[in-house]
Scaffold this active site. Structure first.
Site, short mmCIF file in Angstrom:
data_model
loop_
_atom_site.label_atom_id
_atom_site.label_comp_id
_atom_site.label_asym_id
_atom_site.label_seq_id
_atom_site.Cartn_x
_atom_site.Cartn_y
_atom_site.Cartn_z
CG HIS A 156 -4.20 -0.86 -0.71
ND1 HIS A 156 -3.96 -0.75 0.64
CD2 HIS A 156 -4.73 -2.11 -0.89
CE1 HIS A 156 -4.31 -1.86 1.25
NE2 HIS A 156 -4.77 -2.71 0.35
CG ASP A 212 -5.85 -5.41 2.69
OD1 ASP A 212 -6.52 -6.41 3.00
OD2 ASP A 212 -5.68 -5.04 1.51
CG MET A 241 -2.17 3.59 6.94
SD MET A 241 -2.61 5.34 6.66
CE MET A 241 -3.57 5.20 5.14
CB SER A 248 -0.95 -0.02 1.20
OG SER A 248 -1.85 1.08 1.15
CB THR A 249 1.35 4.06 2.40
OG1 THR A 249 -0.05 4.18 2.62
CG2 THR A 249 1.99 5.44 2.38
#
Length: 365
Positions: free
Chosen positions: A202, A298, A295, A176-177
């Protein structure tokens, strides 16, 4: 706790006003100033010393990328990009993440007030998260020419006779991030004949196609945005389309990509947990799982399911992660066999891919 001090940089007076008001409404954030272009922003950074900068990608007098390069080279600081939902906006934002921007959020072309209000919680969370990151100085990396890619079909046609269901290693990666850059580092280190890789990052729908194309240019593997029913083959990497879950399924003769337009899982679509769960069910011990920077949590439970199915699993370590949320959650859950610096992950995945597969199941006849 001290408030996160933010400088808003955008050429639109309306965006500056709305974004500043939205950020100021969060008790953990203080907007210390706003600037209409990078040259004004440069002076205000010196005067105000903000913790985080929000930066529009398309700016007058000096474009956002040039300003970001200069900033990350001379005075690295957390930057959250404000992007438009266009192909051009996607390309520029991906480049900004390469340079060192921590994250981004998209700016609608109309009805700004309502759209910003609906996204206020997400945007404020990204800004506060950015304040906790450790940006590194930007250095221009010399591009490496990638040798022409040849598939195994150029030498020997692939056998159509059924083998064991777990005869082919498949690597599943979630992020993600900070993940767009982490995924690039992994894919750049992969040879053209690497095991197939399925990836959930993401990312919004408008960005996944340009992101896959960018990864294809920098990797010896053939990287693409996954299509429903697409066979999973060695030397290929498949990136989940934004707005759709990516699953790996066994169709009786081979593993294929399946796209699912279901609800968000862990507030994400695509979700890493969905990918990892499908991988654990359809590949089992023949899979390899890796959870990179991001972040939230997940992917943590899905990675545990992969480990419980016999698959080797690993996470990116805290020191090399932009945010150690997802990999940290997986590590605390006992979902990973090991944690590694980002620069060591590709080599370790390749080592694991050449290890014997324990308890491989036979394919259905």
């Amino acid at each position: 706790m001290e408030k996160v001090r933010v400088l808003v940089v955008d050429d639109s007076a309306l965006v500056r006003k709305l974004l500043s008001a939205m950020l100021d409404s969060d008790p953990g954030i203080e907007v210390v100033g706003a600037a209409a272009d990078p040259l004004i922003a440069r002076e205000k950074i010196k005067q105000l010393n903000p913790d985080v900068l929000t930066l529009d990608v398309e700016m007058p007098r000096m474009d956002g990328l040039t300003f970001l390069e200069n900033l990350m080279r001379l005075r690295p600081m957390p930057v959250v990009m404000v992007s438009s939902l266009t192909e051009r906006g996607a390309e520029v934002t991906l480049r900004a993440l390469e340079i060192g921007a921590v994250d981004f959020f998209t700016k609608p072309s109309s009805d700004l007030a309502n759209c910003f209000a609906e996204s206020a919680q997400e945007i404020c969370a990204k800004v506060k998260l950015a304040a906790r990151t450790r940006p590194r100085p930007y250095t221009q990396v010399q591009k490496v020419e990638v040798a022409p890619r040849l598939s195994a079909d150029a030498v020997l046609p692939r056998s159509q006779s059924p083998g064991t269901r777990g005869s082919q290693r498949i690597i599943a990666i979630g992020a993600s991030t900070g993940g767009t850059e982490a995924i690039r580092v992994v894919l750049e280190a992969m040879p053209p004949d690497a095991p197939p890789i399925v990836i959930t990052q993401h990312i919004p729908a408008a960005f996944s196609g340009p992101f896959a194309a960018r990864m294809n240019h920098c990797s010896a593997m053939r990287v693409c945005e996954a299509r429903d029913g697409q066979p999973i083959q060695p030397g290929h990497a498949y990136i989940a389309p934004g707005g759709e879950h990516l699953l790996v399924m066994w169709d009786g003769a081979k593993h294929v990509c399946r796209l699912h337009d279901g609800p968000q899982v862990n507030r994400h679509k695509p979700s890493v947990d969905v990918l990892f769960r499908s991988t654990a069910a359809s590949i089992g011990a023949a899979a390899i799982g890796a959870l990179l920077t991001g972040m939230g949590d997940d992917g943590a439970r899905g990675l545990l399911e992969m480990r419980e199915s016999g698959a080797p699993t690993l996470v990116q370590d805290e020191a090399s992660s932009v945010v150690w949320g997802m990999p940290g959650a997986a590590w605390k859950l006992g979902a990973a066999d090991e944690k590694l610096p980002l620069e060591d992950i590709a080599a370790r995945l390749l080592v694991l891919a050449h290890q014997p597969i324990a308890g491989a199941r036979r394919a259905a006849s």
